[in-house]
Design a protein around this motif. Structure first.
Motif, PDB file in Angstrom:
ATOM      1  N   GLU A  78      42.349  32.835  37.831  1.00  0.00           N
ATOM      2  CA  GLU A  78      42.141  33.982  36.772  1.00  0.00           C
ATOM      3  C   GLU A  78      40.889  34.022  36.114  1.00  0.00           C
ATOM      4  O   GLU A  78      40.373  33.981  35.297  1.00  0.00           O
ATOM      5  N   ILE A  79      39.914  34.604  37.230  1.00  0.00           N
ATOM      6  CA  ILE A  79      38.707  34.545  36.939  1.00  0.00           C
ATOM      7  C   ILE A  79      38.097  35.713  36.034  1.00  0.00           C
ATOM      8  O   ILE A  79      37.237  35.451  35.223  1.00  0.00           O
ATOM      9  N   ASN A  80      39.062  36.648  35.759  1.00  0.00           N
ATOM     10  CA  ASN A  80      38.793  37.953  34.780  1.00  0.00           C
ATOM     11  C   ASN A  80      39.206  37.549  33.419  1.00  0.00           C
ATOM     12  O   ASN A  80      39.088  38.160  32.724  1.00  0.00           O
ATOM     13  N   ARG A  81      39.621  36.330  33.200  1.00  0.00           N
ATOM     14  CA  ARG A  81      39.992  35.844  31.715  1.00  0.00           C
ATOM     15  C   ARG A  81      38.640  35.273  31.083  1.00  0.00           C
ATOM     16  O   ARG A  81      38.880  34.737  30.078  1.00  0.00           O
ATOM     17  N   THR A  82      37.694  34.901  31.708  1.00  0.00           N
ATOM     18  CA  THR A  82      36.472  34.531  31.109  1.00  0.00           C
ATOM     19  C   THR A  82      35.378  35.609  30.853  1.00  0.00           C
ATOM     20  O   THR A  82      35.092  36.484  31.711  1.00  0.00           O
ATOM     21  N   PRO A  83      34.471  35.309  29.772  1.00  0.00           N
ATOM     22  CA  PRO A  83      33.371  36.577  29.658  1.00  0.00           C
ATOM     23  C   PRO A  83      32.269  36.407  30.646  1.00  0.00           C
ATOM     24  O   PRO A  83      32.404  35.531  31.543  1.00  0.00           O
ATOM     25  N   PRO A 126      31.024  23.743  54.508  1.00  0.00           N
ATOM     26  CA  PRO A 126      31.150  24.719  54.207  1.00  0.00           C
ATOM     27  C   PRO A 126      31.616  24.913  52.676  1.00  0.00           C
ATOM     28  O   PRO A 126      31.981  24.018  52.103  1.00  0.00           O
ATOM     29  N   PHE A 127      31.294  26.314  52.143  1.00  0.00           N
ATOM     30  CA  PHE A 127      31.535  26.498  50.722  1.00  0.00           C
ATOM     31  C   PHE A 127      32.269  27.707  50.544  1.00  0.00           C
ATOM     32  O   PHE A 127      31.878  28.838  50.971  1.00  0.00           O
ATOM     33  N   PHE A 128      33.454  27.647  49.806  1.00  0.00           N
ATOM     34  CA  PHE A 128      34.229  28.742  50.025  1.00  0.00           C
ATOM     35  C   PHE A 128      35.035  29.102  48.759  1.00  0.00           C
ATOM     36  O   PHE A 128      35.661  27.964  48.138  1.00  0.00           O
ATOM     37  N   ILE A 129      34.660  30.118  47.983  1.00  0.00           N
ATOM     38  CA  ILE A 129      35.444  30.430  46.766  1.00  0.00           C
ATOM     39  C   ILE A 129      36.500  31.345  46.776  1.00  0.00           C
ATOM     40  O   ILE A 129      36.267  32.604  47.687  1.00  0.00           O
ATOM     41  N   LEU A 130      37.765  31.060  46.463  1.00  0.00           N
ATOM     42  CA  LEU A 130      38.721  31.966  46.273  1.00  0.00           C
ATOM     43  C   LEU A 130      39.215  32.155  44.909  1.00  0.00           C
ATOM     44  O   LEU A 130      39.468  31.174  44.325  1.00  0.00           O
ATOM     45  N   ALA A 131      38.860  33.302  44.244  1.00  0.00           N
ATOM     46  CA  ALA A 131      39.122  33.660  43.085  1.00  0.00           C
ATOM     47  C   ALA A 131      40.447  34.408  42.907  1.00  0.00           C
ATOM     48  O   ALA A 131      40.784  35.151  43.664  1.00  0.00           O
ATOM     49  N   THR A 132      41.179  34.345  41.910  1.00  0.00           N
ATOM     50  CA  THR A 132      42.610  34.966  41.593  1.00  0.00           C
ATOM     51  C   THR A 132      42.303  35.894  40.532  1.00  0.00           C
ATOM     52  O   THR A 132      41.645  35.534  39.294  1.00  0.00           O
ATOM     53  N   GLN A 133      42.856  37.011  40.321  1.00  0.00           N
ATOM     54  CA  GLN A 133      43.250  37.732  38.987  1.00  0.00           C
ATOM     55  C   GLN A 133      44.500  38.508  39.124  1.00  0.00           C
ATOM     56  O   GLN A 133      45.194  38.659  40.167  1.00  0.00           O
ATOM     57  N   ASN A 134      44.879  38.638  37.755  1.00  0.00           N
ATOM     58  CA  ASN A 134      46.074  39.204  37.457  1.00  0.00           C
ATOM     59  C   ASN A 134      46.191  40.576  37.145  1.00  0.00           C
ATOM     60  O   ASN A 134      45.275  41.139  36.402  1.00  0.00           O
ATOM     61  N   LEU A 161      33.410  38.780  49.792  1.00  0.00           N
ATOM     62  CA  LEU A 161      33.550  39.397  51.037  1.00  0.00           C
ATOM     63  C   LEU A 161      34.758  40.271  51.161  1.00  0.00           C
ATOM     64  O   LEU A 161      34.587  41.225  51.807  1.00  0.00           O
ATOM     65  N   LEU A 162      35.748  39.701  50.970  1.00  0.00           N
ATOM     66  CA  LEU A 162      37.101  40.421  50.749  1.00  0.00           C
ATOM     67  C   LEU A 162      37.699  40.606  49.620  1.00  0.00           C
ATOM     68  O   LEU A 162      37.770  39.634  48.787  1.00  0.00           O
ATOM     69  N   TYR A 163      38.436  41.748  49.505  1.00  0.00           N
ATOM     70  CA  TYR A 163      39.205  41.776  48.070  1.00  0.00           C
ATOM     71  C   TYR A 163      40.884  41.937  48.559  1.00  0.00           C
ATOM     72  O   TYR A 163      41.009  43.001  49.207  1.00  0.00           O
ATOM     73  N   ILE A 164      41.412  40.844  48.479  1.00  0.00           N
ATOM     74  CA  ILE A 164      42.709  40.828  49.278  1.00  0.00           C
ATOM     75  C   ILE A 164      43.817  41.120  48.097  1.00  0.00           C
ATOM     76  O   ILE A 164      44.047  40.484  47.027  1.00  0.00           O
ATOM     77  N   LYS A 165      44.838  42.084  48.342  1.00  0.00           N
ATOM     78  CA  LYS A 165      45.932  42.229  47.396  1.00  0.00           C
ATOM     79  C   LYS A 165      47.242  41.599  47.977  1.00  0.00           C
ATOM     80  O   LYS A 165      47.503  41.881  48.992  1.00  0.00           O
ATOM     81  N   CYS A 185      36.682  35.298  48.853  1.00  0.00           N
ATOM     82  CA  CYS A 185      37.799  36.060  48.563  1.00  0.00           C
ATOM     83  C   CYS A 185      38.097  36.256  47.051  1.00  0.00           C
ATOM     84  O   CYS A 185      37.961  35.265  46.433  1.00  0.00           O
ATOM     85  N   LEU A 186      38.663  37.561  46.752  1.00  0.00           N
ATOM     86  CA  LEU A 186      39.209  37.788  45.574  1.00  0.00           C
ATOM     87  C   LEU A 186      40.414  38.168  45.780  1.00  0.00           C
ATOM     88  O   LEU A 186      40.900  39.130  46.546  1.00  0.00           O
ATOM     89  N   LEU A 187      41.495  37.243  45.344  1.00  0.00           N
ATOM     90  CA  LEU A 187      43.132  37.588  45.491  1.00  0.00           C
ATOM     91  C   LEU A 187      43.479  38.129  44.215  1.00  0.00           C
ATOM     92  O   LEU A 187      43.232  37.624  42.912  1.00  0.00           O
ATOM     93  N   GLU A 188      44.210  39.300  44.380  1.00  0.00           N
ATOM     94  CA  GLU A 188      44.792  39.906  43.428  1.00  0.00           C
ATOM     95  C   GLU A 188      46.329  40.002  43.460  1.00  0.00           C
ATOM     96  O   GLU A 188      46.837  40.499  44.660  1.00  0.00           O
ATOM     97  N   GLY A 189      47.086  39.791  42.573  1.00  0.00           N
ATOM     98  CA  GLY A 189      48.752  39.834  42.638  1.00  0.00           C
ATOM     99  C   GLY A 189      49.417  39.419  41.176  1.00  0.00           C
ATOM    100  O   GLY A 189      48.669  38.702  40.406  1.00  0.00           O
ATOM    101  N   VAL A 190      50.368  39.934  41.287  1.00  0.00           N
ATOM    102  CA  VAL A 190      51.274  39.622  39.888  1.00  0.00           C
ATOM    103  C   VAL A 190      51.537  38.081  40.016  1.00  0.00           C
ATOM    104  O   VAL A 190      51.555  37.470  40.827  1.00  0.00           O
ATOM    105  N   PRO A 191      51.822  37.547  38.575  1.00  0.00           N
ATOM    106  CA  PRO A 191      52.204  35.937  38.719  1.00  0.00           C
ATOM    107  C   PRO A 191      53.474  35.759  39.534  1.00  0.00           C
ATOM    108  O   PRO A 191      54.346  36.514  39.720  1.00  0.00           O
ATOM    109  N   GLY A 192      53.529  34.509  40.139  1.00  0.00           N
ATOM    110  CA  GLY A 192      54.487  34.058  40.953  1.00  0.00           C
ATOM    111  C   GLY A 192      54.624  34.209  42.330  1.00  0.00           C
ATOM    112  O   GLY A 192      55.440  33.940  43.138  1.00  0.00           O
ATOM    113  N   LEU A 193      53.325  34.834  43.137  1.00  0.00           N
ATOM    114  CA  LEU A 193      53.388  35.164  44.484  1.00  0.00           C
ATOM    115  C   LEU A 193      52.806  34.252  45.193  1.00  0.00           C
ATOM    116  O   LEU A 193      52.283  34.203  46.123  1.00  0.00           O
TER     117      LEU A 193
END
Length: 329
Positions: A118-123, A151-159, A178-182, A46-54
């Motif tokens: 915060e996966i989008n903070r790295t090159p 099982p192997f499960f990655i949950l990445a977050t981005q702001n 698999l999923l892009y969750i807002k 999963c890729l989780l996207e949301g503003v800080p503090g959620l």
């Protein structure tokens, strides 16, 4: 009732137990929680996207606590290197013989649940270190392949609101999720509950309720959920309709630059099966396909420059396609 049916019934009872444990700390976000559990059952990431503090990070940590699985958090920063994720070889000495040898020291990716914060903070070079792990469930270093724990499960977050100092994920890596969750803001009632429940001295205790073996069994059970040929055909048509070069739908031609590939159809069917199973059903319904179409297509339908300028989103394309394609013939 035979032994197999009893085992399946006991496995399915674990899903509401897991949700109840997470709800001890997480208020609201029911749809987000459902989609994360669907991804876990389907064996994807999963890729989780949301503003800080959620509570993105808290939700992932709580999930890990409710599962009897190993958990590692990787804080992505601009100076993070691929070896900081995968691991590296270190020189060791055999004290009995005096001989020196290289030993692979495993990195944090060797865990069951990975929080890529915060996966989008790295090159991109470091982002790509996750590609093989996400797709192949293994890591190659120095010509040798190391399997990852299952099982192997990655949950990445981005702001989504900070662009300075970030590196947008390339499409190839986005497609691995698999999923892009807002994640949105809580309702008024939920926010009041958060404020009253998190500012006192009482702390909730999260109990582990599902084992690794049970998760693997549930993932295998997802594959056995029935889906009709008509619904498979519908999923295929829905994905094909996102491609401006071949679709007859004017809305797509007007706003979409690139449509979704075949992996989107696979993801849609698999997550629809997982959603059905999480609700105690052994057959996929149209509502399952419609519900999962949004997080499945959200990062696989690329909007053109005009759409971005006018803030037309992939979710609006999906909503239009569901309405235009209609029901199964």
């Amino acid at each position: 009732m035979d032994t197999r049916e009893t085992e399946i019934r006991e496995l399915l009872q674990k899903i509401p137990l897991l949700k109840n444990e997470i709800r001890k700390l997480i208020v609201g976000q029911e749809e987000v929680l459902d989609e994360i559990i669907v991804a876990l059952l389907a064996g994807g990431h999963c890729l989780l996207e949301g503003v800080p503090g959620l509570a993105k990070t808290l939700m992932v940590k709580t999930l890990a606590q409710a599962l009897q699985l190993s958990f590692r958090r990787i804080q992505f920063t601009p100076d993070l290197m691929p070896t900081d994720i995968v691991g590296t070889e270190i020189l060791e000495e055999d004290h009995s013989t005096g001989k020196r040898f290289f030993k692979f020291n495993k990195g944090p990716v060797f865990a069951n649940i990975i929080l890529a914060d915060e996966i989008n903070r790295t090159p991109p070079k470091t982002q790509s270190a996750l590609l093989e792990a996400m797709q192949e469930f293994e890591v190659t270093y120095g010509g040798q392949t190391y399997p990852l724990d299952r099982p192997f499960f990655i949950l990445a977050t981005q702001n989504p609101i900070e662009q300075a100092g970030t590196y947008p994920l390339p499409e190839a890596q986005l497609d691995r999720f698999l999923l892009y969750i807002k994640i949105g803001y809580p309702s008024r009632e939920e926010e009041l509950q958060i404020l009253s429940g998190t500012t006192g001295s009482k702390k909730a205790v999260i109990n582990p309720v599902v084992t690794a073996e049970e998760i693997i069994s549930l993932q295998q059970l997802v594959r056995e959920v029935n889906i009709s040929d008509d619904l498979i055909a519908y999923a295929g048509e829905l994905v094909r309709a996102t491609r401006p070069a071949t679709t007859a739908i004017a809305y797509v031609k007007e706003w979409v630059r690139w449509g979704a590939g075949p992996r989107a159809g696979q993801s849609l069917i698999l997550t629809a099966k997982a959603r059905a199973l999480s609700r105690g059903r052994y057959a996929v319904l149209m509502e399952d396909l419609h519900a999962m179409a949004y997080p499945v297509l959200r990062h696989r339908v690329l909007m053109n420059f005009r759409a971005e300028a006018e803030q037309v989103t992939a979710d609006e394309v999906t909503r239009t396609l569901i309405r235009e394609i209609g029901r199964v013939n």
